[in-house]
Design a protein around this motif. Structure first.
Motif, PDB file in Angstrom:
ATOM      1  N   ALA A  82       0.843  -1.209   0.000  1.00 40.72           N
ATOM      2  CA  ALA A  82       0.000   0.000   0.000  1.00 40.72           C
ATOM      3  C   ALA A  82       0.868   1.245   0.000  1.00 40.72           C
ATOM      4  O   ALA A  82       0.595   2.217  -0.733  1.00 40.72           O
ATOM      5  N   VAL A  83       1.925   1.240   0.824  1.00 42.38           N
ATOM      6  CA  VAL A  83       2.838   2.385   0.867  1.00 42.38           C
ATOM      7  C   VAL A  83       3.519   2.546  -0.483  1.00 42.38           C
ATOM      8  O   VAL A  83       3.694   3.667  -0.975  1.00 42.38           O
ATOM      9  N   LEU A  84       3.879   1.440  -1.105  1.00 45.15           N
ATOM     10  CA  LEU A  84       4.533   1.510  -2.412  1.00 45.15           C
ATOM     11  C   LEU A  84       3.596   2.081  -3.468  1.00 45.15           C
ATOM     12  O   LEU A  84       4.017   2.906  -4.290  1.00 45.15           O
ATOM     13  N   ASN A  85       2.344   1.675  -3.445  1.00 45.86           N
ATOM     14  CA  ASN A  85       1.377   2.202  -4.421  1.00 45.86           C
ATOM     15  C   ASN A  85       1.222   3.705  -4.271  1.00 45.86           C
ATOM     16  O   ASN A  85       1.161   4.447  -5.264  1.00 45.86           O
TER      17      ASN A  85
ATOM     18  N   LYS B 107       9.654   0.625  -2.240  1.00 45.77           N
ATOM     19  CA  LYS B 107       9.886  -0.557  -3.065  1.00 45.77           C
ATOM     20  C   LYS B 107      10.807  -1.552  -2.358  1.00 45.77           C
ATOM     21  O   LYS B 107      10.568  -2.775  -2.362  1.00 45.77           O
ATOM     22  N   ALA B 108      11.876  -1.026  -1.717  1.00 48.26           N
ATOM     23  CA  ALA B 108      12.791  -1.894  -0.978  1.00 48.26           C
ATOM     24  C   ALA B 108      12.088  -2.544   0.206  1.00 48.26           C
ATOM     25  O   ALA B 108      12.332  -3.716   0.536  1.00 48.26           O
ATOM     26  N   SER B 109      11.187  -1.794   0.840  1.00 48.81           N
ATOM     27  CA  SER B 109      10.439  -2.340   1.984  1.00 48.81           C
ATOM     28  C   SER B 109       9.555  -3.502   1.544  1.00 48.81           C
ATOM     29  O   SER B 109       9.423  -4.503   2.264  1.00 48.81           O
ATOM     30  N   VAL B 110       8.964  -3.400   0.356  1.00 46.26           N
ATOM     31  CA  VAL B 110       8.137  -4.494  -0.163  1.00 46.26           C
ATOM     32  C   VAL B 110       8.976  -5.754  -0.356  1.00 46.26           C
ATOM     33  O   VAL B 110       8.560  -6.861   0.008  1.00 46.26           O
ATOM     34  N   GLU B 111      10.178  -5.579  -0.934  1.00 43.30           N
ATOM     35  CA  GLU B 111      11.048  -6.739  -1.140  1.00 43.30           C
ATOM     36  C   GLU B 111      11.456  -7.367   0.193  1.00 43.30           C
ATOM     37  O   GLU B 111      11.537  -8.601   0.326  1.00 43.30           O
ATOM     38  N   GLU B 112      11.705  -6.514   1.187  1.00 43.97           N
ATOM     39  CA  GLU B 112      12.058  -7.015   2.512  1.00 43.97           C
ATOM     40  C   GLU B 112      10.905  -7.820   3.117  1.00 43.97           C
ATOM     41  O   GLU B 112      11.115  -8.908   3.674  1.00 43.97           O
ATOM     42  N   LYS B 113       9.684  -7.289   2.995  1.00 40.57           N
ATOM     43  CA  LYS B 113       8.516  -7.974   3.563  1.00 40.57           C
ATOM     44  C   LYS B 113       8.211  -9.267   2.803  1.00 40.57           C
ATOM     45  O   LYS B 113       7.733 -10.243   3.399  1.00 40.57           O
ATOM     46  N   LYS B 114       8.515  -9.288   1.508  1.00 40.58           N
ATOM     47  CA  LYS B 114       8.358 -10.538   0.741  1.00 40.58           C
ATOM     48  C   LYS B 114       9.301 -11.624   1.275  1.00 40.58           C
ATOM     49  O   LYS B 114       8.914 -12.788   1.407  1.00 40.58           O
ATOM     50  N   ALA B 115      10.548 -11.208   1.572  1.00 38.90           N
ATOM     51  CA  ALA B 115      11.527 -12.172   2.099  1.00 38.90           C
ATOM     52  C   ALA B 115      11.084 -12.682   3.471  1.00 38.90           C
ATOM     53  O   ALA B 115      11.211 -13.880   3.770  1.00 38.90           O
ATOM     54  N   GLU B 116      10.569 -11.787   4.298  1.00 43.45           N
ATOM     55  CA  GLU B 116      10.093 -12.198   5.623  1.00 43.45           C
ATOM     56  C   GLU B 116       8.906 -13.154   5.501  1.00 43.45           C
ATOM     57  O   GLU B 116       8.801 -14.127   6.262  1.00 43.45           O
ATOM     58  N   LEU B 117       8.027 -12.869   4.543  1.00 47.50           N
ATOM     59  CA  LEU B 117       6.888 -13.769   4.322  1.00 47.50           C
ATOM     60  C   LEU B 117       7.355 -15.130   3.834  1.00 47.50           C
ATOM     61  O   LEU B 117       6.820 -16.166   4.267  1.00 47.50           O
ATOM     62  N   GLU B 118       8.359 -15.140   2.962  1.00 42.86           N
ATOM     63  CA  GLU B 118       8.889 -16.407   2.457  1.00 42.86           C
ATOM     64  C   GLU B 118       9.522 -17.217   3.590  1.00 42.86           C
ATOM     65  O   GLU B 118       9.334 -18.438   3.666  1.00 42.86           O
ATOM     66  N   ASN B 119      10.270 -16.554   4.472  1.00 46.16           N
ATOM     67  CA  ASN B 119      10.854 -17.249   5.624  1.00 46.16           C
ATOM     68  C   ASN B 119       9.769 -17.824   6.530  1.00 46.16           C
ATOM     69  O   ASN B 119       9.898 -18.960   7.018  1.00 46.16           O
ATOM     70  N   ALA B 120       8.705 -17.047   6.724  1.00 44.93           N
ATOM     71  CA  ALA B 120       7.599 -17.521   7.562  1.00 44.93           C
ATOM     72  C   ALA B 120       6.898 -18.711   6.901  1.00 44.93           C
ATOM     73  O   ALA B 120       6.492 -19.659   7.578  1.00 44.93           O
TER      74      ALA B 120
END
Length: 373
Positions: free
Chosen positions: A112-115, A149-162
């Motif tokens: 949402a922040v990225l959009n 945009k970088a925050s989205v990539e970070e949150k994607k990685a955290e979701l993948e780890n979870a």
């Protein structure tokens, strides 16, 4: 005085009698002794070597958890065959599911922040064309977009780890094979990468048979068999001497010597029909070499040992006997493989060795037909 003279005369007469008996002693009588012999025949021999070995599963998987948690369920029967990716254990996933949902929500927020940042950046691009926005303001808006945009990539990685941790709540079989006894029960606490395995899976479609030999024995073996020749046929023999139905192949011999046992390992591989080769069992392996050597096959009873322990064969030479020290390479069934010490067509005594003495007159009996292969 007369008594002394009389005693002297008696002693002289006795001495004369003994000397006369000794001079008239009957000469020794020779005895006829029948001994059986064979002709030594040199031949080219295919070598077979029997070694002791132990069966090992080709692929072994030790099952350990990759996360911390409580075992909720065991989904296999001990001692049965399990397929690759089958679920073996379930760990309580409530904590990991919550972390996954949290990571998913944070990703949605970051999107949402990225959009929003992307929309601001698009407007800024239009305004800067007409000097409606300073260069500094445009750079700040662009930086906010890149951060989002970088925050989205970070949150994607955290979701993948979870997601990975959530999936690890189901412990799956990494290979197909027979699974052993479980070391944990329902309700047990397990830890990521703990030292004790939960269970062990052994893929027994193919197995190794490791043959251990001392370095000296291996050196002697190399003189008889080319261990680099992978076409050497290898057979297995069970305790009752029955032969395993499939022959195996030679893989390699270890280059290092085990410091504890002083042995070198020769590794062979076999297809495991009906799972009849069980990991850990001892078994005999017979290596049939393609290499031929020249030698003599002599029945074992013909070879004795002299006082120094040297192996000797007794030869008939013009109705007399003589012994020859021989070189024994190995036993083949009930015969010795002799590589040197005897000559072609030597008459080797096989039967009657214990009857021979210095007075014996040798009567030869041909036993070649009896001891032919």
């Amino acid at each position: 005085m007369f008594k002394n003279i009389r005693l002297t005369l008696i002693l002289v007469l006795l001495s004369s009698t003994f000397i006369a008996c000794e001079n008239n002693q009957t000469p020794q009588i020779t005895q006829d002794v029948e001994v059986g012999f064979i002709n030594a025949k040199e031949q080219k021999i295919n070598i077979e070597v029997e070694l002791q070995g132990r069966v090992k599963a080709k692929n072994i998987a030790q099952i350990r958890p990759q996360i911390n948690g409580i075992i909720e369920e065991q989904l296999f029967v001990e001692g049965t065959f399990v397929k690759k990716d089958a679920v073996l254990y379930k760990i309580d996933n409530s904590t990991y599911k919550a972390k996954y949902n949290q990571a998913n929500a944070l990703l949605q927020s970051a999107n949402a922040v990225l959009n929003s940042a992307n929309s601001k950046l698009n407007r800024a691009k239009e305004l800067v064309k007409f000097d409606g926005l300073s260069k500094q303001e445009y750079d700040d808006i662009n930086a906010d977009y890149l951060k989002a945009k970088a925050s989205v990539e970070e949150k994607k990685a955290e979701l993948e780890n979870a997601r990975i941790d959530l999936n690890r709540c189901e412990i799956k079989a990494p290979i197909s094979g027979y699974i052993g006894i479980s070391n944990v029960t329902k309700g047990a606490l397990v830890n990521a990468n703990q030292s004790e395995e939960l269970a062990v899976i052994r893929d027994t479609n193919f197995v190794y048979v490791d043959l251990n030999q001392s370095y000296q024995e291996l050196s002697n073996l190399k003189s008889l068999i080319d261990l680099n020749d992978k076409s050497n046929e290898i057979l297995l023999k069970f305790e009752n001497d029955s032969i395993y139905e499939k022959s195996g192949k030679l893989l390699s011999s270890e280059l290092n010597i085990d410091e504890n046992s002083g042995t070198v390992t020769i590794r062979t591989e076999f297809e495991n029909i009906n799972n009849s080769l069980i990991s850990g069992m001892f078994i005999k392996a017979v290596i049939k070499s393609n290499k031929q050597i020249d030698g003599f096959l002599i029945p074992q009873q013909a070879i004795l040992r002299d006082q120094k322990g040297n192996p000797i064969a007794t030869i008939i030479d013009e109705n007399k006997t003589q012994t020859k020290i021989v070189t024994i390479e190995k036993a083949l069934n009930n015969k010795w493989l002799i590589s040197s010490g005897i000559s072609k067509d030597d008459l080797i005594i096989i039967e009657g060795l214990n009857k021979i003495n210095p007075r014996s007159n040798i009567i030869k009996k041909d036993l070649n037909s009896k001891y032919e292969d």
